[in-house]
Write an enzyme that holds these catalytic residues in place. Structure first.
Site, PDB file in Angstrom:
ATOM      1  N   THR A  97       0.923  -1.031   0.060  1.00 39.22           N
ATOM      2  CA  THR A  97       0.085   0.053   0.030  1.00 39.22           C
ATOM      3  C   THR A  97       0.839   1.253   0.065  1.00 39.22           C
ATOM      4  OG1 THR A  97      -0.090  -0.086   2.540  1.00 39.22           O
ATOM      5  CG2 THR A  97      -1.808  -1.241   1.169  1.00 39.22           C
ATOM      6  N   CYS A 137       2.698   2.823   9.286  1.00 39.20           N
ATOM      7  CA  CYS A 137       2.039   3.085  10.507  1.00 39.20           C
ATOM      8  C   CYS A 137       2.491   2.796  11.870  1.00 39.20           C
ATOM      9  CB  CYS A 137       0.852   1.825  10.440  1.00 39.20           C
ATOM     10  SG  CYS A 137      -0.173   1.673   8.955  1.00 39.20           S
ATOM     11  N   CYS A 195      -1.323   0.451  15.139  1.00 31.43           N
ATOM     12  CA  CYS A 195      -2.462   0.836  14.211  1.00 31.43           C
ATOM     13  C   CYS A 195      -3.627   0.048  14.381  1.00 31.43           C
ATOM     14  CB  CYS A 195      -1.941   0.816  12.689  1.00 31.43           C
ATOM     15  SG  CYS A 195      -3.041   1.209  11.455  1.00 31.43           S
ATOM     16  N   ARG A 214       3.743   6.850   2.943  1.00 29.90           N
ATOM     17  CA  ARG A 214       2.902   7.997   3.273  1.00 29.90           C
ATOM     18  C   ARG A 214       2.227   7.737   4.559  1.00 29.90           C
ATOM     19  NH1 ARG A 214       0.018   5.965  -0.930  1.00 29.90           N
ATOM     20  NH2 ARG A 214      -2.302   5.505  -0.355  1.00 29.90           N
ATOM     21  N   CYS A 259      -0.277   6.811   7.345  1.00 27.27           N
ATOM     22  CA  CYS A 259      -1.530   6.247   7.618  1.00 27.27           C
ATOM     23  C   CYS A 259      -2.716   7.208   8.209  1.00 27.27           C
ATOM     24  CB  CYS A 259      -1.767   5.044   8.675  1.00 27.27           C
ATOM     25  SG  CYS A 259      -3.295   4.242   8.885  1.00 27.27           S
ATOM     26  N   CYS A 316      -4.146   5.753  12.075  1.00 30.24           N
ATOM     27  CA  CYS A 316      -3.408   5.773  13.060  1.00 30.24           C
ATOM     28  C   CYS A 316      -2.554   6.913  13.238  1.00 30.24           C
ATOM     29  CB  CYS A 316      -2.460   4.390  13.268  1.00 30.24           C
ATOM     30  SG  CYS A 316      -1.149   4.425  12.128  1.00 30.24           S
ATOM     31  N   ASP A 364      20.348  14.935  49.600  1.00 32.36           N
ATOM     32  CA  ASP A 364      18.806  15.597  49.681  1.00 32.36           C
ATOM     33  C   ASP A 364      18.142  14.982  50.732  1.00 32.36           C
ATOM     34  OD1 ASP A 364      16.552  17.061  48.249  1.00 32.36           O
ATOM     35  OD2 ASP A 364      15.642  15.117  48.987  1.00 32.36           O
TER      36      ASP A 364
END
Length: 490
Positions: free
Chosen positions: A30, A34, A38, A63, A65, A68, A440
């Site tokens: 695709t 992601c 996702c 590119r 998603c 998500c 401390d």
């Protein structure tokens, strides 16, 4: 981690949100990348490939998603836990240094050549500093597109793009949508619009997060006029690169609600970075707590309220000044001393939603103060004025990209800087996760009650097993005392 294919596949198939930001899954069929968690059906194993950064995914032609939104993942916890040049570079890039000073400026701050930094980042993150900064600009642009009504031309330049064409091309390439389409999609699913001029967004984090010590500490030590707790939110003023801002941060079970009012939208990236740094939101609490829980004397504290973060600061110089003012005095007295400095030397601001009145004074503004007007012992006046002078002339730099050990040496060389002051600055201003405060008083009292060694030397030896998370052990040890820093204000 992205090279451990088997482990990455398991994380993706189980939708494990703990690994969001550690690596990114790119789907070969695709051309989408992601986050591990996702919610869509995981792709076939043979179609997965893994990258260490969103920038590397984008550079490889994938590119983001739309489901998500991997560009909004928490940052990798590695960059805040390490002190090497790559981690320091990532902290500086996140702070917008490449956009402001270019790669040469980044390299100069790290003491390397631009070519060396490029090579190191490519080897570890699969992308160079320009690509990493570009990915960050794309995320800033998306926030401005979706959460403001600014014209697209103003969004482009506020996000750091040099031209509208580059802005349009980058948004289309990264998100597969034009800027106008992103805004339309956001408008269809938006909640009622925020106050005009206010940018509202969510700051993600890795669960668990315990807000009591984090926001309790910030509220209990708040400097009047600069910080306040109001209506369930920690609010403060911010001194930024191009102007100033006011932020309100509200804890929620799965995110921190952030409302930003900025005098210049170009400061958005820096403001978000400072807020995430302040709240230690890129930490990996599971890794931290698992190691501390291995000590049977710490385990009950961890089990009682896991997910404690280290409350940090939005400005290293500011915190160093406040640390000196807080030497050997109560929290209330330290706030009083700081408030006097703010009133006398801070820049006034307008806050229509609350009671914030000033920015904390810069080192340059404090360099002109008359030490005789300070209600402090003479030795502490010398400590403060020497510190302010070193910060003002640039011989001492306290920021997210500062080398921790170098800073320790430089602070120790200043008059009046003992181990406690040096370590608390290294912990809260510089973010060293292994900073430790064995001298401390609260730590020593807690050690005595828990059966840990109570002398600083012996406690330091025992605490070696907690490394590299001793700063987080400090947060748990402080809970032994019933102090306001351990409670959210009513």
């Amino acid at each position: 981690m992205h090279t451990d294919t088997e482990r990455c596949v398991r994380a993706v198939q189980s939708k494990d949100s703990r690994f969001d930001g550690w690596f990114f899954t790119a789907v070969l069929t695709t051309r989408i990348y992601c986050r591990p968690s996702c919610p869509v059906v995981p792709p076939k194993v043979e179609n997965m490939t893994f990258y260490p950064s969103a920038a590397a995914c984008q550079q490889a032609g994938f590119r983001a998603c739309k489901r998500c939104r991997p560009d909004t993942s928490p940052g990798s916890p590695e960059w805040n836990a390490r002190a090497d040049s790559v981690a320091r570079a990532m902290r500086l890039i996140r702070d917008g240094v490449v956009d402001r000073e270019g790669v040469p400026g980044l390299a100069a701050r790290l003491g390397y050549s631009a070519r060396q930094i490029e090579r190191q980042l490519l080897a570890e993150l699969g992308a160079g500093p320009l690509a990493l900064a570009r990915a960050q600009r794309a995320q800033t642009a998306r926030l401005l597109i979706e959460t403001t009504g600014l014209p697209m031309a103003e969004v482009a330049f506020a996000a750091g793009f040099s031209s509208i064409r580059t802005f349009n091309d980058t948004v289309r390439e990264v998100f597969a949508l034009a800027p106008g389409e992103l805004r339309s999609r956001a408008a269809r699913s938006a909640t009622p619009p925020p106050t005009p001029g206010v940018i509202a967004l969510r700051l993600p984090y890795r669960a668990p997060l315990n807000p009591t010590n984090l926001f309790g500490h910030l509220a209990a030590t708040a400097v009047p006029g600069v910080e306040e707790w109001r209506d369930g939110a920690y609010r403060r003023t911010l001194t930024l690169r191009y102007g100033h801002g006011i932020v309100a941060l509200t804890p929620h079970p799965d995110h921190i609600a952030c409302r930003l009012s900025l005098t210049d939208p170009r400061d958005l990236t820096l403001a978000i970075s400072r807020c995430r740094w302040l709240l230690d939101l890129d930490a990996d609490p599971v890794a931290v707590d698992d190691q501390l829980r291995a000590d049977p004397l710490l385990a009950p504290l961890v089990d009682k309220a896991p997910g404690r973060r280290v409350p940090r600061t939005v400005d290293g110089a500011e915190f160093a000044v406040r640390a000196v003012l807080g030497q050997q005095v109560s929290t209330a007295a330290a706030r009083t001393h700081a408030a006097r400095l703010v009133t006398a030397h801070g820049l006034p601001v307008d806050d229509p939603e609350g009671g914030l009145t000033h920015l904390f004074p810069t080192p340059g503004a404090l360099a002109a103060l008359d030490p005789e007007q300070l209600a402090l012992p003479r030795s502490r006046r010398t400590t403060l004025t020497t510190l302010v002078g070193a910060l003002a002339d640039g011989t001492l730099r306290l920021g997210t990209g500062t080398d921790w050990e170098k800073a320790r040496a430089e602070l120790t060389a200043l008059p009046g800087f003992g181990p406690w002051t040096v370590e608390v600055i290294t912990m809260r201003a510089l973010g060293d996760p292994d900073a430790f405060l064995p001298t401390d008083l609260g730590i020593r009292r807690a050690a005595g009650q828990l059966g840990l060694p109570s002398t600083p030397a012996a406690l330091t030896v025992r605490a070696a097993a907690w490394r590299p998370w001793r700063a987080y052990a400090v947060q748990y040890l402080w809970t032994v005392d019933d102090h306001p820093i351990n409670h959210l204000p009513a």
